[in-house]
Write a protein that holds these residues in place. Structure first.
Motif, PDB file in Angstrom:
ATOM      1  N   ILE A  89       0.757  -0.992  -0.129  1.00  0.00           N
ATOM      2  CA  ILE A  89      -0.064   0.114  -0.036  1.00  0.00           C
ATOM      3  C   ILE A  89       0.834   1.394   0.033  1.00  0.00           C
ATOM      4  CG2 ILE A  89      -1.795   1.292   1.309  1.00  0.00           C
ATOM      5  CD1 ILE A  89      -2.699  -1.294   2.328  1.00  0.00           C
ATOM      6  N   TYR A  90       0.563   1.978  -0.942  1.00  0.00           N
ATOM      7  CA  TYR A  90       1.451   3.332  -0.936  1.00  0.00           C
ATOM      8  C   TYR A  90       0.709   4.649  -0.601  1.00  0.00           C
ATOM      9  CZ  TYR A  90       4.618   0.808  -3.905  1.00  0.00           C
ATOM     10  OH  TYR A  90       5.761  -0.122  -4.372  1.00  0.00           O
ATOM     11  N   TYR A  91       1.306   5.098   0.244  1.00  0.00           N
ATOM     12  CA  TYR A  91       0.862   6.241   0.993  1.00  0.00           C
ATOM     13  C   TYR A  91       1.643   7.901   0.671  1.00  0.00           C
ATOM     14  CZ  TYR A  91      -1.379   3.001   4.093  1.00  0.00           C
ATOM     15  OH  TYR A  91      -2.093   2.041   4.823  1.00  0.00           O
ATOM     16  N   CYS A  92       0.959   8.911   0.384  1.00  0.00           N
ATOM     17  CA  CYS A  92       1.674  10.104   0.396  1.00  0.00           C
ATOM     18  C   CYS A  92       1.483  11.023   1.454  1.00  0.00           C
ATOM     19  CB  CYS A  92       1.338  10.840  -0.972  1.00  0.00           C
ATOM     20  SG  CYS A  92      -0.441  11.426  -0.797  1.00  0.00           S
ATOM     21  N   ALA A  93       2.216  11.470   2.041  1.00  0.00           N
ATOM     22  CA  ALA A  93       2.457  12.336   3.224  1.00  0.00           C
ATOM     23  C   ALA A  93       3.177  13.722   2.881  1.00  0.00           C
ATOM     24  CB  ALA A  93       3.307  11.571   4.227  1.00  0.00           C
ATOM     25  N   LEU A  94       2.725  14.650   3.589  1.00  0.00           N
ATOM     26  CA  LEU A  94       2.891  16.108   3.475  1.00  0.00           C
ATOM     27  C   LEU A  94       3.202  16.785   4.772  1.00  0.00           C
ATOM     28  CD1 LEU A  94       1.426  18.671   1.168  1.00  0.00           C
ATOM     29  CD2 LEU A  94       1.379  19.104   3.533  1.00  0.00           C
ATOM     30  N   ASP A  95       4.264  17.512   4.691  1.00  0.00           N
ATOM     31  CA  ASP A  95       4.622  18.606   5.624  1.00  0.00           C
ATOM     32  C   ASP A  95       5.098  19.751   5.179  1.00  0.00           C
ATOM     33  OD1 ASP A  95       4.971  17.480   8.898  1.00  0.00           O
ATOM     34  OD2 ASP A  95       4.813  19.753   8.181  1.00  0.00           O
ATOM     35  N   LEU A  96       5.604  20.732   6.006  1.00  0.00           N
ATOM     36  CA  LEU A  96       6.401  21.732   5.686  1.00  0.00           C
ATOM     37  C   LEU A  96       7.709  21.477   4.911  1.00  0.00           C
ATOM     38  CD1 LEU A  96       5.156  24.589   8.278  1.00  0.00           C
ATOM     39  CD2 LEU A  96       4.580  24.548   5.858  1.00  0.00           C
ATOM     40  N   PRO A  97       8.374  21.963   4.277  1.00  0.00           N
ATOM     41  CA  PRO A  97       9.578  21.760   3.779  1.00  0.00           C
ATOM     42  C   PRO A  97      10.560  22.053   5.044  1.00  0.00           C
ATOM     43  CG  PRO A  97       9.091  23.666   2.804  1.00  0.00           C
ATOM     44  CD  PRO A  97       7.831  23.224   3.516  1.00  0.00           C
TER      45      PRO A  97
END
Length: 121
Positions: A89-97
């Motif tokens: 299962i492939y997840y994308c994740a995000l945060d501030l750089p």
């Protein structure tokens, strides 16, 4: 919000392109990473891209086969020459750089629900 899509059942040697549509965030000032989860194994960071870093690839076996890119509000993971070990299962994740920190190493606060990739004949 992050929404992944593009997962499917594909034969070995085939290709898939995963998409991570981002809403509510400025993708021009963010870090986005793709992770893979396989039952019984730790989640691993596959690829990432951020304002200050990347693209980077966290698993040697995907280098030369996978490519992460960003366009408008979507981050893509192009996967070529797929192998059975790419199943998961492939997840994308995000945060501030984070300036000065690899996007492979930084923490991520927001996650999508995942898309399933199965590589099998």
């Amino acid at each position: 919000q992050l929404v992944e899509s593009g997962g499917d059942l594909v034969q070995p040697g085939g290709s898939l392109r995963l998409s991570c549509v981002v809403s509510g965030h400025d993708l021009d000032y963010s870090a986005v990473s793709w992770f893979r989860q396989v039952p019984g194994k730790e989640r691993e960071g596959i690829a990432c891209i951020s304002t200050f870093d990347g693209p980077r690839y966290g698993v040697d076996s995907v280098k030369g086969r996978f490519a992460v890119s960003r366009e408008k509000n979507t981050v893509y993971l192009q996967m070529n020459n797929l192998k059975s070990e790419d199943t998961g299962i492939y997840y994308c994740a995000l945060d501030l750089p984070r300036l000065g920190e690899s996007c492979l190493k930084q923490p991520y606060a927001e996650w999508g629900n995942g898309t399933r990739v199965t590589v099998s004949s």
